[in-house]
Design an enzyme around this catalytic site. Structure first.
Site, PDB file in Angstrom:
ATOM      1  N   ASN A 104       0.874  -1.182   0.000  1.00 31.95           N
ATOM      2  CA  ASN A 104       0.000   0.000   0.000  1.00 31.95           C
ATOM      3  C   ASN A 104       0.907   1.226   0.000  1.00 31.95           C
ATOM      4  O   ASN A 104       1.498   1.553   1.023  1.00 31.95           O
ATOM      5  CB  ASN A 104      -0.883  -0.041   1.258  1.00 31.95           C
ATOM      6  CG  ASN A 104      -1.699   1.232   1.428  1.00 31.95           C
ATOM      7  OD1 ASN A 104      -1.799   2.045   0.518  1.00 31.95           O
ATOM      8  ND2 ASN A 104      -2.276   1.399   2.616  1.00 31.95           N
ATOM      9  N   TRP A 105       0.998   1.873  -1.150  1.00 32.80           N
ATOM     10  CA  TRP A 105       1.916   3.020  -1.271  1.00 32.80           C
ATOM     11  C   TRP A 105       1.346   4.272  -0.621  1.00 32.80           C
ATOM     12  O   TRP A 105       2.013   5.294  -0.557  1.00 32.80           O
ATOM     13  CB  TRP A 105       2.227   3.298  -2.743  1.00 32.80           C
ATOM     14  CG  TRP A 105       2.954   2.187  -3.445  1.00 32.80           C
ATOM     15  CD1 TRP A 105       3.325   0.966  -2.931  1.00 32.80           C
ATOM     16  CD2 TRP A 105       3.396   2.173  -4.814  1.00 32.80           C
ATOM     17  NE1 TRP A 105       3.964   0.218  -3.890  1.00 32.80           N
ATOM     18  CE2 TRP A 105       4.025   0.930  -5.054  1.00 32.80           C
ATOM     19  CE3 TRP A 105       3.319   3.102  -5.862  1.00 32.80           C
ATOM     20  CZ2 TRP A 105       4.572   0.592  -6.298  1.00 32.80           C
ATOM     21  CZ3 TRP A 105       3.861   2.762  -7.102  1.00 32.80           C
ATOM     22  CH2 TRP A 105       4.483   1.528  -7.306  1.00 32.80           C
ATOM     23  N   LYS A 106       0.088   4.209  -0.213  1.00 31.83           N
ATOM     24  CA  LYS A 106      -0.614   5.362   0.373  1.00 31.83           C
ATOM     25  C   LYS A 106      -0.463   6.574  -0.550  1.00 31.83           C
ATOM     26  O   LYS A 106      -0.404   6.410  -1.770  1.00 31.83           O
ATOM     27  CB  LYS A 106      -0.094   5.638   1.782  1.00 31.83           C
ATOM     28  CG  LYS A 106      -0.076   4.386   2.659  1.00 31.83           C
ATOM     29  CD  LYS A 106       0.048   4.706   4.115  1.00 31.83           C
ATOM     30  CE  LYS A 106       0.286   3.425   4.880  1.00 31.83           C
ATOM     31  NZ  LYS A 106       0.124   3.596   6.305  1.00 31.83           N
ATOM     32  N   HIS A 131      -9.567   0.827   4.886  1.00 34.37           N
ATOM     33  CA  HIS A 131      -8.290   1.008   5.604  1.00 34.37           C
ATOM     34  C   HIS A 131      -8.533   1.940   6.784  1.00 34.37           C
ATOM     35  O   HIS A 131      -9.338   2.870   6.701  1.00 34.37           O
ATOM     36  CB  HIS A 131      -7.249   1.589   4.640  1.00 34.37           C
ATOM     37  CG  HIS A 131      -5.860   1.595   5.193  1.00 34.37           C
ATOM     38  ND1 HIS A 131      -5.438   2.532   6.115  1.00 34.37           N
ATOM     39  CD2 HIS A 131      -4.803   0.774   4.986  1.00 34.37           C
ATOM     40  CE1 HIS A 131      -4.165   2.277   6.433  1.00 34.37           C
ATOM     41  NE2 HIS A 131      -3.759   1.220   5.763  1.00 34.37           N
ATOM     42  N   GLU A 139      -6.940   4.360   7.892  1.00 36.49           N
ATOM     43  CA  GLU A 139      -6.750   5.797   7.610  1.00 36.49           C
ATOM     44  C   GLU A 139      -7.992   6.372   6.934  1.00 36.49           C
ATOM     45  O   GLU A 139      -8.333   7.541   7.137  1.00 36.49           O
ATOM     46  CB  GLU A 139      -5.486   5.998   6.754  1.00 36.49           C
ATOM     47  CG  GLU A 139      -4.232   5.768   7.590  1.00 36.49           C
ATOM     48  CD  GLU A 139      -3.009   5.308   6.806  1.00 36.49           C
ATOM     49  OE1 GLU A 139      -3.000   5.386   5.567  1.00 36.49           O
ATOM     50  OE2 GLU A 139      -2.044   4.856   7.462  1.00 36.49           O
ATOM     51  N   GLU A 187      -5.319  -5.235  10.555  1.00 36.75           N
ATOM     52  CA  GLU A 187      -4.363  -4.159  10.752  1.00 36.75           C
ATOM     53  C   GLU A 187      -4.690  -3.416  12.044  1.00 36.75           C
ATOM     54  O   GLU A 187      -5.530  -2.501  12.046  1.00 36.75           O
ATOM     55  CB  GLU A 187      -4.422  -3.181   9.574  1.00 36.75           C
ATOM     56  CG  GLU A 187      -4.039  -3.795   8.257  1.00 36.75           C
ATOM     57  CD  GLU A 187      -3.389  -2.772   7.338  1.00 36.75           C
ATOM     58  OE1 GLU A 187      -2.296  -3.038   6.854  1.00 36.75           O
ATOM     59  OE2 GLU A 187      -3.973  -1.691   7.154  1.00 36.75           O
ATOM     60  N   GLY A 221       2.366   2.054  10.772  1.00 37.49           N
ATOM     61  CA  GLY A 221       3.319   3.151  10.634  1.00 37.49           C
ATOM     62  C   GLY A 221       4.000   3.542  11.930  1.00 37.49           C
ATOM     63  O   GLY A 221       4.676   4.574  11.995  1.00 37.49           O
ATOM     64  N   SER A 258       3.500  -2.237  10.453  1.00 38.60           N
ATOM     65  CA  SER A 258       4.950  -2.218  10.700  1.00 38.60           C
ATOM     66  C   SER A 258       5.628  -3.546  10.340  1.00 38.60           C
ATOM     67  O   SER A 258       6.553  -3.981  11.030  1.00 38.60           O
ATOM     68  CB  SER A 258       5.243  -1.808  12.153  1.00 38.60           C
ATOM     69  OG  SER A 258       4.743  -0.503  12.406  1.00 38.60           O
TER      70      SER A 258
HETATM   71  C1  PEP Z   1      -0.676   0.025   5.963  1.00 42.12           C
HETATM   72  O1  PEP Z   1      -0.645   1.133   5.473  1.00 42.12           O
HETATM   73  O2  PEP Z   1      -1.628  -0.699   5.699  1.00 42.12           O
HETATM   74  C2  PEP Z   1       0.422  -0.403   6.834  1.00 42.12           C
HETATM   75  C3  PEP Z   1       0.321  -1.570   7.403  1.00 42.12           C
HETATM   76  O3  PEP Z   1       1.476   0.463   7.001  1.00 42.12           O
HETATM   77  P1  PEP Z   1       2.905   0.126   7.662  1.00 42.12           P
HETATM   78  O4  PEP Z   1       3.391  -1.153   7.043  1.00 42.12           O
HETATM   79  O5  PEP Z   1       3.771   1.297   7.280  1.00 42.12           O
HETATM   80  O6  PEP Z   1       2.696   0.008   9.129  1.00 42.12           O
END
Ligand code: PEP
Length: 254
Positions: free
Chosen positions: A10-12, A95, A97, A165, A171, A210
């Site tokens: 997931n490049w966000k 997600h 976010e 998640e 993050g 993470s």
């Molecule tokens: C995500 O954005 O879904 C995610 C898990 O981010 P990260 O790996 O940076 O924690």
């Protein structure tokens, strides 16, 4: 049954166009071919077409990070699932976010999952508790609610991917330990089984939060964890490829 592992990046809201193209080329260079892992990249929606062109003929798959459920119409700024369906095979839905900053709910996630399936786009439905919910011992309740809410009225098949998640792990560098992730994912699989029966054994459930090349093997060793949804570590081809390699490696239980 054996489920093909998935590593999804997931490049966000990262990458300018040239970065997205360069990253895609580098990932294709490292991850193309029969890796034994379903490898998916989810760039920002504005670069989907560019990335699709770069991936033509590759085994690396393409996903969107979101899509609106209506086919078309007066929804300024949105991207429809029908538009996504022209270029991408997967779509991330719900997600944390999106839930946290853009007011998305289990109901809107459910509308997106249904629309995605109608248009043959495979949903990656995200669920996970906040730190406060974990502290209040509400994790199981939250996971059941989000899973049931997101999948309400959905005909569940092996096309569906779910990502556990925990919000506190995204993050933050504070990855859930493997037992915590396995316990949560077992709750999600049990919930899918209660809703849909035996097909729950075919649904891939990923851990996200993470994940790095140094900890992915811990997750892959767990019986219910089928891969990772990766944010930060998906933005460098080397670390993303290392995750794919690790997911493909033979698993030793522990
Ligand atoms: C995500 O954005 O879904 C995610 C898990 O981010 P990260 O790996 O940076 O924690």
């Amino acid at each position: 049954m054996s489920r093909v592992p998935v590593i999804a990046g997931n490049w966000k809201m990262n990458t300018l166009r040239a970065d997205a193209i360069a990253l895609t080329r580098a990932i294709r260079g490292r991850c193309d071919g029969p890796t034994g892992v379903e490898t998916i990249v989810c760039p920002p929606c504005i670069w989907l077409t560019d990335v699709a062109q770069e991936l033509e003929g590759s085994s690396v798959r393409l996903g969107a990070q979101n899509a609106y459920w209506a086919d078309a119409g007066a929804f300024t700024g949105e991207v429809s699932i029908t538009q996504v369906a022209e270029v991408a095979e997967y779509v991330i839905i719900g997600h944390s976010e999106r839930r946290q900053y853009f007011g998305e709910t289990d109901e809107s996630a459910n509308a997106r999952v249904k629309a995605a399936l109608v248009h043959h786009v495979k949903p990656i439905l995200c669920v996970g508790e906040t730190l406060a919910q974990r502290g209040a011992r509400e994790t199981e309740q939250v996971l059941v609610k989000q899973t049931c809410g997101g999948l309400d009225g959905v005909e569940i098949s092996a096309e569906l991917i779910i990502a556990y998640e925990p919000v506190w792990a995204i993050g933050s560098g504070l990855a859930a330990d493997r037992a915590t992730a396995q316990t949560a994912i077992a709750v999600i699989r049990r919930t899918v089984r209660e809703i849909a029966g035996a097909v729950a054994e075919d649904v891939r459930i990923l851990y996200g939060g993470s994940v790095t090349p140094s900890n992915i093997a811990e997750y892959m060793s767990q019986p219910d964890i089928d891969g990772g949804l990766i944010g930060g570590a998906s933005l460098k081809a080397e670390s993303f490829a290392a995750l794919v390699d690790a997911a493909a490696a033979p698993i030793t239980s522990g």
